[in-house]
Design a protein around this motif. Sequence first.
Motif, PDB file in Angstrom:
ATOM      1  N   GLY A 186       7.303   5.598  -0.810  1.00  0.00           N
ATOM      2  CA  GLY A 186       7.072   4.244  -0.563  1.00  0.00           C
ATOM      3  C   GLY A 186       5.897   3.933  -0.738  1.00  0.00           C
ATOM      4  O   GLY A 186       4.858   5.055  -0.954  1.00  0.00           O
ATOM      5  N   GLN A 187       5.136   2.774  -0.542  1.00  0.00           N
ATOM      6  CA  GLN A 187       3.886   2.467  -0.716  1.00  0.00           C
ATOM      7  C   GLN A 187       3.142   3.280   0.370  1.00  0.00           C
ATOM      8  O   GLN A 187       3.340   3.078   1.468  1.00  0.00           O
ATOM      9  N   GLN A 188       1.863   3.535  -0.366  1.00  0.00           N
ATOM     10  CA  GLN A 188       0.849   4.031   0.706  1.00  0.00           C
ATOM     11  C   GLN A 188      -0.553   3.503   0.282  1.00  0.00           C
ATOM     12  O   GLN A 188      -0.699   3.390  -0.613  1.00  0.00           O
ATOM     13  N   VAL A 189      -1.163   3.104   1.391  1.00  0.00           N
ATOM     14  CA  VAL A 189      -2.505   2.705   1.325  1.00  0.00           C
ATOM     15  C   VAL A 189      -3.421   3.842   2.104  1.00  0.00           C
ATOM     16  O   VAL A 189      -3.394   3.998   3.372  1.00  0.00           O
ATOM     17  N   MET A 190      -4.380   4.498   1.258  1.00  0.00           N
ATOM     18  CA  MET A 190      -4.918   5.419   2.031  1.00  0.00           C
ATOM     19  C   MET A 190      -6.433   4.601   2.444  1.00  0.00           C
ATOM     20  O   MET A 190      -7.269   4.041   1.643  1.00  0.00           O
ATOM     21  N   GLN A 191      -6.843   4.944   3.500  1.00  0.00           N
ATOM     22  CA  GLN A 191      -8.059   4.290   4.195  1.00  0.00           C
ATOM     23  C   GLN A 191      -9.042   5.485   4.560  1.00  0.00           C
ATOM     24  O   GLN A 191      -8.584   6.291   5.039  1.00  0.00           O
ATOM     25  N   ILE A 192     -10.259   5.349   4.084  1.00  0.00           N
ATOM     26  CA  ILE A 192     -11.451   6.009   4.493  1.00  0.00           C
ATOM     27  C   ILE A 192     -12.470   5.614   4.855  1.00  0.00           C
ATOM     28  O   ILE A 192     -12.941   4.380   4.352  1.00  0.00           O
ATOM     29  N   PRO A 193     -13.538   6.160   5.672  1.00  0.00           N
ATOM     30  CA  PRO A 193     -13.167   7.043   6.395  1.00  0.00           C
ATOM     31  C   PRO A 193     -12.301   6.970   7.710  1.00  0.00           C
ATOM     32  O   PRO A 193     -11.895   5.767   7.894  1.00  0.00           O
ATOM     33  N   GLN A 194     -12.026   7.827   8.424  1.00  0.00           N
ATOM     34  CA  GLN A 194     -11.089   7.508   9.580  1.00  0.00           C
ATOM     35  C   GLN A 194     -11.821   7.231  10.770  1.00  0.00           C
ATOM     36  O   GLN A 194     -11.443   6.450  11.516  1.00  0.00           O
ATOM     37  N   TYR A 195     -13.255   7.527  10.690  1.00  0.00           N
ATOM     38  CA  TYR A 195     -13.868   7.384  11.801  1.00  0.00           C
ATOM     39  C   TYR A 195     -15.318   7.251  11.355  1.00  0.00           C
ATOM     40  O   TYR A 195     -15.758   7.857  10.518  1.00  0.00           O
ATOM     41  N   GLN A 196     -16.157   6.177  12.166  1.00  0.00           N
ATOM     42  CA  GLN A 196     -17.683   6.270  11.549  1.00  0.00           C
ATOM     43  C   GLN A 196     -18.318   5.852  12.940  1.00  0.00           C
ATOM     44  O   GLN A 196     -17.979   4.985  13.635  1.00  0.00           O
ATOM     45  N   HIS A 197     -19.460   6.566  13.132  1.00  0.00           N
ATOM     46  CA  HIS A 197     -20.269   6.085  14.115  1.00  0.00           C
ATOM     47  C   HIS A 197     -21.618   5.708  13.608  1.00  0.00           C
ATOM     48  O   HIS A 197     -22.340   6.537  13.018  1.00  0.00           O
ATOM     49  N   TYR A 237     -13.146   1.873   3.189  1.00  0.00           N
ATOM     50  CA  TYR A 237     -12.447   1.588   1.664  1.00  0.00           C
ATOM     51  C   TYR A 237     -10.950   1.647   1.954  1.00  0.00           C
ATOM     52  O   TYR A 237     -10.425   2.768   2.713  1.00  0.00           O
ATOM     53  N   CYS A 238     -10.090   1.084   1.056  1.00  0.00           N
ATOM     54  CA  CYS A 238      -8.763   1.285   1.099  1.00  0.00           C
ATOM     55  C   CYS A 238      -8.235   1.526  -0.364  1.00  0.00           C
ATOM     56  O   CYS A 238      -8.782   0.701  -1.428  1.00  0.00           O
ATOM     57  N   ASN A 239      -7.506   2.580  -0.505  1.00  0.00           N
ATOM     58  CA  ASN A 239      -7.060   2.670  -1.976  1.00  0.00           C
ATOM     59  C   ASN A 239      -5.610   2.742  -1.999  1.00  0.00           C
ATOM     60  O   ASN A 239      -4.857   3.407  -1.082  1.00  0.00           O
ATOM     61  N   SER A 240      -5.020   2.386  -2.942  1.00  0.00           N
ATOM     62  CA  SER A 240      -3.639   2.424  -3.284  1.00  0.00           C
ATOM     63  C   SER A 240      -3.399   3.071  -4.773  1.00  0.00           C
ATOM     64  O   SER A 240      -4.270   2.694  -5.815  1.00  0.00           O
ATOM     65  N   SER A 241      -2.382   3.953  -5.029  1.00  0.00           N
ATOM     66  CA  SER A 241      -1.850   4.199  -6.410  1.00  0.00           C
ATOM     67  C   SER A 241      -1.110   3.215  -7.130  1.00  0.00           C
ATOM     68  O   SER A 241      -1.224   3.410  -8.565  1.00  0.00           O
ATOM     69  N   THR A 242      -1.011   2.138  -6.772  1.00  0.00           N
ATOM     70  CA  THR A 242      -0.247   1.098  -7.567  1.00  0.00           C
ATOM     71  C   THR A 242      -1.142  -0.194  -7.170  1.00  0.00           C
ATOM     72  O   THR A 242      -1.720  -0.406  -6.500  1.00  0.00           O
ATOM     73  N   THR A 243      -0.709  -1.075  -8.342  1.00  0.00           N
ATOM     74  CA  THR A 243      -1.383  -2.469  -8.274  1.00  0.00           C
ATOM     75  C   THR A 243      -0.719  -3.184  -7.326  1.00  0.00           C
ATOM     76  O   THR A 243       0.369  -3.246  -6.857  1.00  0.00           O
ATOM     77  N   ALA A 252      -1.180  -3.948   2.947  1.00  0.00           N
ATOM     78  CA  ALA A 252      -0.650  -4.220   1.486  1.00  0.00           C
ATOM     79  C   ALA A 252       0.885  -4.488   1.731  1.00  0.00           C
ATOM     80  O   ALA A 252       1.478  -3.705   2.518  1.00  0.00           O
ATOM     81  N   PRO A 253       1.334  -5.552   0.641  1.00  0.00           N
ATOM     82  CA  PRO A 253       2.835  -5.586   0.651  1.00  0.00           C
ATOM     83  C   PRO A 253       3.565  -4.250   0.303  1.00  0.00           C
ATOM     84  O   PRO A 253       2.916  -3.390  -0.440  1.00  0.00           O
ATOM     85  N   SER A 254       4.449  -3.936   1.137  1.00  0.00           N
ATOM     86  CA  SER A 254       5.461  -2.680   0.918  1.00  0.00           C
ATOM     87  C   SER A 254       6.150  -2.719  -0.269  1.00  0.00           C
ATOM     88  O   SER A 254       6.231  -3.743  -0.720  1.00  0.00           O
ATOM     89  N   SER A 255       6.528  -1.518  -0.798  1.00  0.00           N
ATOM     90  CA  SER A 255       7.216  -1.518  -2.327  1.00  0.00           C
ATOM     91  C   SER A 255       8.705  -1.559  -2.326  1.00  0.00           C
ATOM     92  O   SER A 255       9.307  -1.781  -3.177  1.00  0.00           O
ATOM     93  N   GLY A 256       9.246  -1.747  -1.015  1.00  0.00           N
ATOM     94  CA  GLY A 256      10.478  -1.990  -0.617  1.00  0.00           C
ATOM     95  C   GLY A 256      11.258  -3.079  -1.214  1.00  0.00           C
ATOM     96  O   GLY A 256      12.541  -3.396  -1.069  1.00  0.00           O
ATOM     97  N   GLY A 257      10.487  -4.273  -1.462  1.00  0.00           N
ATOM     98  CA  GLY A 257      10.656  -5.545  -1.870  1.00  0.00           C
ATOM     99  C   GLY A 257      11.161  -6.677  -0.664  1.00  0.00           C
ATOM    100  O   GLY A 257      11.494  -7.593  -0.967  1.00  0.00           O
ATOM    101  N   TYR A 258      10.704  -5.969   0.451  1.00  0.00           N
ATOM    102  CA  TYR A 258      10.894  -6.868   1.576  1.00  0.00           C
ATOM    103  C   TYR A 258       9.597  -7.313   2.094  1.00  0.00           C
ATOM    104  O   TYR A 258       8.427  -6.845   1.472  1.00  0.00           O
ATOM    105  N   SER A 259       9.746  -8.532   2.736  1.00  0.00           N
ATOM    106  CA  SER A 259       8.351  -8.886   3.405  1.00  0.00           C
ATOM    107  C   SER A 259       7.564  -8.094   4.371  1.00  0.00           C
ATOM    108  O   SER A 259       7.316  -8.832   5.429  1.00  0.00           O
ATOM    109  N   THR A 260       7.352  -7.296   4.089  1.00  0.00           N
ATOM    110  CA  THR A 260       6.723  -6.229   5.078  1.00  0.00           C
ATOM    111  C   THR A 260       5.317  -5.594   4.524  1.00  0.00           C
ATOM    112  O   THR A 260       5.439  -5.682   3.318  1.00  0.00           O
ATOM    113  N   LEU A 261       4.507  -5.437   5.446  1.00  0.00           N
ATOM    114  CA  LEU A 261       3.399  -4.800   4.966  1.00  0.00           C
ATOM    115  C   LEU A 261       3.142  -3.500   5.291  1.00  0.00           C
ATOM    116  O   LEU A 261       3.670  -2.804   6.550  1.00  0.00           O
ATOM    117  N   THR A 262       2.511  -2.645   4.251  1.00  0.00           N
ATOM    118  CA  THR A 262       2.162  -1.287   4.758  1.00  0.00           C
ATOM    119  C   THR A 262       0.689  -1.015   5.306  1.00  0.00           C
ATOM    120  O   THR A 262       0.050  -1.512   4.585  1.00  0.00           O
TER     121      THR A 262
END
Lengths: 114, 112
Positions: free
Chosen positions: B1-12, B22-28, B91-101
């Motif tokens: 399913g849809q994934q959004v990768m966020q970096i860094p995990q932590y910053q001080h 930063y937030c990255n997705s493999s899909t548009t 970001a909108p989930s890829s399942g076609g429902y009105s959900t966010l990932t």
Amino acid sequence: GAGVSQSPSNKVTEKGKDVELRCDPISGHTALYWYRQSLGQGLEFLIYFQGNSAPDKSGLPSDRLSAGRTAGSVSTLTIQRTQQEDSAVYLCASSLGGTANEQYFGPGTRLTVT
Amino acid sequence: GQQVMQIPQYQHVQEGEDFTTYCNSSTTLSNIQWYKQRPGGHPVFLIQLVKSGEVKKQKRLTFQFGEAKKNSSLHITATQTTDVGTYFCAAPSSGGYSTLTFGKGTMLLVSP
């Protein structure tokens, strides 16, 4: 107007007992979402309601968790036979529906299973 | 399913320093949203980006949506202790429902 409300704010229960968590969404919001957040972790999606129906239950981790919604408004998340792994903050959010609309979160219910 | 990768995990950071997550997705993506969660609080919506290359500002916060609509960033200029919290992209989930990932979030700590 009032935001999303959840009750109780805190719940401590013994392992094996059932618990019910309640969410009152913003009036007029047709979409309602339940998430689970463990300490220091991200948001784990559980279930989504559009009106009274739940087209997406894909996030429910086990059959011990279920949720319902009445009259397109109040929702109840039920956890049966609670386990220690169920300890987390349960967040409810509502929106006007559609992924282009922001979600408004309630303050959450902190569940501790002893 | 849809994934959004966020970096860094932590910053001080020290107060006054800049911060970027930063937030990255493999899909548009059709849109991307950003939320902030203060310690002990619940996520609060900050902004939504819809257009390719869009840039929006809220005081010291600058949000960008990539030209390909596959990535986004949140930049805070001259951090303050009030900026402490976890920042999530969604970001909108890829399942076609009105959900966010939601991304896993970036926790920001600011030392005075």
